[in-house]
Design a protein around this motif. Structure first.
Motif, short mmCIF file in Angstrom:
data_model
loop_
_atom_site.label_atom_id
_atom_site.label_comp_id
_atom_site.label_asym_id
_atom_site.label_seq_id
_atom_site.Cartn_x
_atom_site.Cartn_y
_atom_site.Cartn_z
N ARG A 264 33.94 66.67 38.54
CA ARG A 264 35.11 67.49 38.21
C ARG A 264 36.14 66.68 37.43
O ARG A 264 36.78 67.19 36.51
N PHE A 265 36.30 65.41 37.78
CA PHE A 265 37.24 64.56 37.06
C PHE A 265 36.88 64.47 35.58
O PHE A 265 37.76 64.41 34.71
N LEU A 266 35.59 64.47 35.29
CA LEU A 266 35.15 64.36 33.91
C LEU A 266 35.55 65.56 33.06
O LEU A 266 35.53 65.50 31.83
N ASP A 267 35.95 66.66 33.71
CA ASP A 267 36.43 67.83 32.97
C ASP A 267 37.77 67.55 32.28
O ASP A 267 38.16 68.26 31.35
N ASP B 287 42.74 58.27 38.06
CA ASP B 287 42.04 57.88 36.84
C ASP B 287 40.62 57.42 37.17
O ASP B 287 40.17 57.51 38.32
N GLN B 288 39.93 56.91 36.17
CA GLN B 288 38.52 56.52 36.34
C GLN B 288 38.36 55.43 37.40
O GLN B 288 37.46 55.49 38.24
N ALA B 289 39.23 54.42 37.35
CA ALA B 289 39.11 53.32 38.33
C ALA B 289 39.35 53.81 39.75
O ALA B 289 38.67 53.38 40.70
N GLU B 290 40.31 54.72 39.92
CA GLU B 290 40.59 55.27 41.26
C GLU B 290 39.37 56.01 41.80
O GLU B 290 38.98 55.82 42.96
N LEU B 291 38.77 56.85 40.95
CA LEU B 291 37.61 57.61 41.39
C LEU B 291 36.42 56.70 41.67
O LEU B 291 35.66 56.91 42.63
N THR B 292 36.24 55.69 40.84
CA THR B 292 35.13 54.74 41.05
C THR B 292 35.30 54.03 42.38
O THR B 292 34.33 53.87 43.14
#
Length: 313
Positions: A176-179, A193-198
């Motif tokens: 969903r984040f990638l949307d 952001d990407q780092a948080e989700l990773t």
């Protein structure tokens, strides 16, 4: 500070509260929650509206109520990361009441998601799921808000032993984040952001003891630039390395961490490091060098007195 019944005080207090939000966020991101606690203590002393019964403020201007709700939310987050969980929960409750008074659904959602995280930290996954569930409404959630709901649900579900469900939830969060952020996402979602989700992906997998997948993700998040509170991903990486029996990597990470452990401004992080270090120090299977390094790390992290969950003046 002028009493809240003075209309002019509300006009002046609104920009003051918003400036205080900016100052606290900058302090927390740059130096950690413990560095921001003195400023929090000063605000609670100087601004009686932060301690007043929210019901007593019902007649105040909605802009003031929204600013106070946001300030209480930021204070609650800082207190949580500073290890003052009970006080943080009380501030979350106040923030939610103020947000509901002025109809600020965006801040109310953030407070509920913060409280979900607090419950998970306290080992109450059922309560964490309940708080996350309260975020949803009749309309679809904005992208980043919905992403964070999935993250909170994934952590709580992993704690409850739902291996497949937790894995699916965190994968859905990444997808969903990638949307990309939607126009309906609130300003507070800037830090998702990407780092948080990773990092959260790796952390959820570590809760499931899926070390092979968790460790690379946690390493990626721990080495990415970002705000001070993301040191927590480094602490979770060390815990994952210990769980996997990756002794050499754990010793190398401790060698990097120990010299700067005293400057980490997140009690959540230092408590996680201390628990892992204590476990490694007493682990017969760990090499002697690693046990010695763990003892050094344990001595390096800031100590915290029992019963410190309060804001002493």
């Amino acid at each position: 500070m002028t009493q809240v019944s003075d209309a002019s005080a509300g006009v002046l207090l609104t920009p003051f509260a918003l400036r205080a939000v900016e100052r606290l966020v900058a302090l927390d991101a740059g130096h950690g929650a413990t560095a921001a606690v003195p400023a929090v203590r000063e605000l609670l002393h100087d601004v009686p509206e932060l301690s007043a019964d929210p019901a007593a403020l019902h007649a105040e201007d909605s802009d003031l109520l929204a600013a106070l709700a946001e300030l209480c939310e930021v204070i609650g987050w800082i207190l949580f990361d500073a290890g003052l969980s009970h006080t943080a929960h009380r501030m979350n409750t106040r923030a939610l009441a103020l947000a509901e008074l002025c109809g600020d659904r965006a801040i109310a959602r953030l407070v509920l998601l913060n409280d979900s995280m607090l419950h998970a930290r306290a080992g109450r996954p059922g309560a964490a799921l309940a708080s996350a569930a309260r975020v949803s409404g009749p309309r679809p959630l904005p992208t980043l808000v919905g992403t964070l709901v999935l993250v909170r649900r994934a952590h709580a579900t992993a704690m409850l032993g739902g291996h497949r469900d937790a894995d699916a939830l965190i994968s859905r969060a990444r997808s969903r984040f990638l949307d990309g952020a939607s126009r309906q996402d609130p300003p507070w979602a800037w830090w998702i952001d990407q780092a948080e989700l990773t990092g959260h992906h790796g952390w959820v997998l570590a809760r499931l003891h899926d070390w092979d997948r968790a460790i690379p993700l946690l390493h990626e998040a721990a080495t990415a630039p970002g705000p001070s509170y993301r040191h927590l991903f480094t602490a979770e990486l060390l815990a994952a390395l210990a769980g996997a029996g990756a002794w050499r990597d754990a010793e190398d990470l401790i060698a990097d961490l120990a010299p700067r452990a005293a400057s980490i401004g997140s009690v959540r992080t230092t408590e996680t490091l201390a628990r892992t270090a204590a476990r490694l120090r007493g682990c017969p299977a760990a090499p002697v060098n690693l046990r010695d390094a763990a003892a050094f790390l344990l001595a390096s992290v800031p100590s915290r007195s029992e019963g410190q969950d309060r804001l002493s003046r």
